[in-house]
Design an enzyme around this catalytic site. Structure first.
Site, PDB file in Angstrom:
ATOM      1  CG  HIS A  91       7.469   0.415  -6.216  1.00 54.35           C
ATOM      2  ND1 HIS A  91       8.790   0.687  -6.149  1.00 54.35           N
ATOM      3  CD2 HIS A  91       7.128  -0.642  -5.521  1.00 54.35           C
ATOM      4  CE1 HIS A  91       9.311  -0.109  -5.310  1.00 54.35           C
ATOM      5  NE2 HIS A  91       8.471  -0.994  -4.983  1.00 54.35           N
ATOM      6  CG  ASP A 206      11.617  -3.561  -4.257  1.00 55.26           C
ATOM      7  OD1 ASP A 206      10.527  -3.061  -4.730  1.00 55.26           O
ATOM      8  OD2 ASP A 206      11.714  -3.291  -2.967  1.00 55.26           O
ATOM      9  CD  GLU A 238       6.577   0.463  -2.206  1.00 51.35           C
ATOM     10  OE1 GLU A 238       6.017  -0.467  -1.593  1.00 51.35           O
ATOM     11  OE2 GLU A 238       7.978   0.359  -2.186  1.00 51.35           O
ATOM     12  CG  HIS A 351      15.142  -2.731   0.317  1.00 53.95           C
ATOM     13  ND1 HIS A 351      14.377  -2.028   1.166  1.00 53.95           N
ATOM     14  CD2 HIS A 351      14.403  -2.935  -0.555  1.00 53.95           C
ATOM     15  CE1 HIS A 351      13.265  -1.792   0.713  1.00 53.95           C
ATOM     16  NE2 HIS A 351      13.231  -2.361  -0.637  1.00 53.95           N
TER      17      HIS A 351
HETATM   18 ZN    ZN Z   1       8.892  -2.918  -3.694  1.00 47.95          ZN
END
Ligand code: ZN
Length: 388
Positions: A91, A206, A238, A351
């Site tokens: 993604h 990510d 995503e 994150h």
């Molecule tokens: Zn991810």
């Protein structure tokens, strides 16, 4: 500040000591790509800058490169026409924020877009993506001199966090800087070599690490024969509930097997995370997800990947993370059901503002994917899909 040592020189020197079998040339290409992708801004729904990079990278490699109605970037790497269709997917979006409103004094308040945690929000540089370009600001907090009682230990929530862009009024923020509700926000960071260790600090691993890996795999496979057609998807949205971009990918690509590229979740550092929640270890090789909150992979596909990794001498690790969801889960349930699995490049501090990866895990992921694509014949796919 970026490292001031010329990269090629640095790599030549550091690889002698640190990189083992990695060639400086391969690493140089990888680092350039990883830097370009992780420093691009693209929270969910605003993936344009990431898509533009991939379009430029993929246009000479893939045929029929196209963007669907959701914004997913799709393409084909033809191999054997009668062979199966293997989907490599990752993604484009990153966890970010969105302008909620600008107050009378010109401070910008925002909502989250994707999973975040409160302690990663304060005293950070942020980039607001405006039609006139990036506006950089800072999530300010009370001066240490003014703390009362236990205030330094208290948590400040996102509701009260604001970005100071230097504006003196709401009017200045909106008219001079072009800020308005709905504009996307990301962390303002840089790609950083962690002191010659082969580890790198950046935002948005990510899932830009996954996109970079796919890019290198298709690049390296383009002049080789492989017994299948590789179809590629760089998905949007995503990080928000519903994994919305992936939900339309099946319709365009009709894959027979899905290999989803993601991050693995590291727990090899002090503070809070334990192997009870996540098992990733930097340097342990690509993560094979045996379970996550969204999907149980096809077991024959999983066993075959382990077999290939063993045969090719590529290290790997298993991960089982219940607080984790990913795009392959959507494809697995598409059409009449598709064997799917999630593979991760292990990342620390996912994150948050930035994370850390080990370049060897990335390189081994590229190797593993190449081995898998090179060996995935129609017979193998039939056997995986047969279930017994
Ligand atoms: Zn991810």
């Amino acid at each position: 500040m970026r490292t001031v040592v010329p990269r090629t020189l640095f790599l030549a020197l550091s690889c002698l000591v640190l990189c083992g079998s990695l060639s400086a040339q391969t690493t140089d290409r990888s680092l350039t790509l990883l830097e370009k992708l992780t420093t691009a801004h693209g929270p969910s729904g605003f993936e344009g800058p990431v898509r533009a990079i991939l379009q430029a990278e993929w246009s000479d490699v893939l045929s029929d490169l196209r963007v669907d109605g959701m914004g997913n970037l799709l393409g084909d790497l033809p191999g054997r026409e009668s062979g199966p269709r293997i989907l490599l997917m990752a993604h484009m979006d990153e966890v970010g924020f969105m302008v909620r409103f600008v107050d009378e004094s010109g401070f910008v308040y925002f909502n989250p877009v994707g999973g975040y945690y409160n302690q990663s929000l304060l005293t950070q540089r942020m980039s607001i993506m405006t039609p006139r370009g990036l506006v950089v600001g800072y999530t300010g907090f009370k001066s240490g001199h003014a703390f009362q009682g236990n205030e330094r230990n208290e948590l400040v929530t996102l509701r009260d966090t604001f970005i100071d862009i230097g504006a003196r009024s709401q009017q200045e923020a909106m008219e001079r800087f072009g800020i308005r509700p709905g504009l996307p926000i990301t962390y303002h960071t840089q790609f950083q070599d962690l002191n010659g260790t082969g580890r790198y600090l950046a935002k948005a691993w990510d899932d830009r690490a996954g996109l970079a890996a796919i890019t290198e795999v298709i690049e390296q496979l383009q002049d080789r024969t492989h017994p299948n057609t590789v179809v590629v998807a760089a998905t949007v949205q995503e990080e928000i509930s519903g994994r919305r971009g992936a939900s339309v990918v099946y319709e365009s690509l009709k894959p027979d097997i899905v290999l989803n590229l993601e991050i693995g979740i590291a727990s090899d550092f002090p503070l809070k995370t334990s192997r009870k929640e996540a098992q990733g270890k930097l340097g342990g090789g690509p993560s094979i997800f045996v379970f996550d909150g969204s999907m149980i992979p096809n077991q024959k596909l999983l066993e075959w990947i382990v077999e290939v990794a063993n045969d090719a001498g590529i290290p790997y690790q298993f991960e089982s993370v219940s607080g984790y969801g990913e795009d392959a889960a959507v494809l697995q349930r598409s059409g009449r059901g598709i064997p799917a699995i999630n593979l991760g490049i292990t990342t620390r501090y996912a994150h948050g503002q930035s994370g850390v990866i080990d370049i060897e895990d990335y390189t081994n992921m590229v190797k593993l994917l190449k081995e898998l694509v090179s060996r995935l014949t129609q017979e193998r796919v039939d056997s995986i899909r047969a279930f017994d």
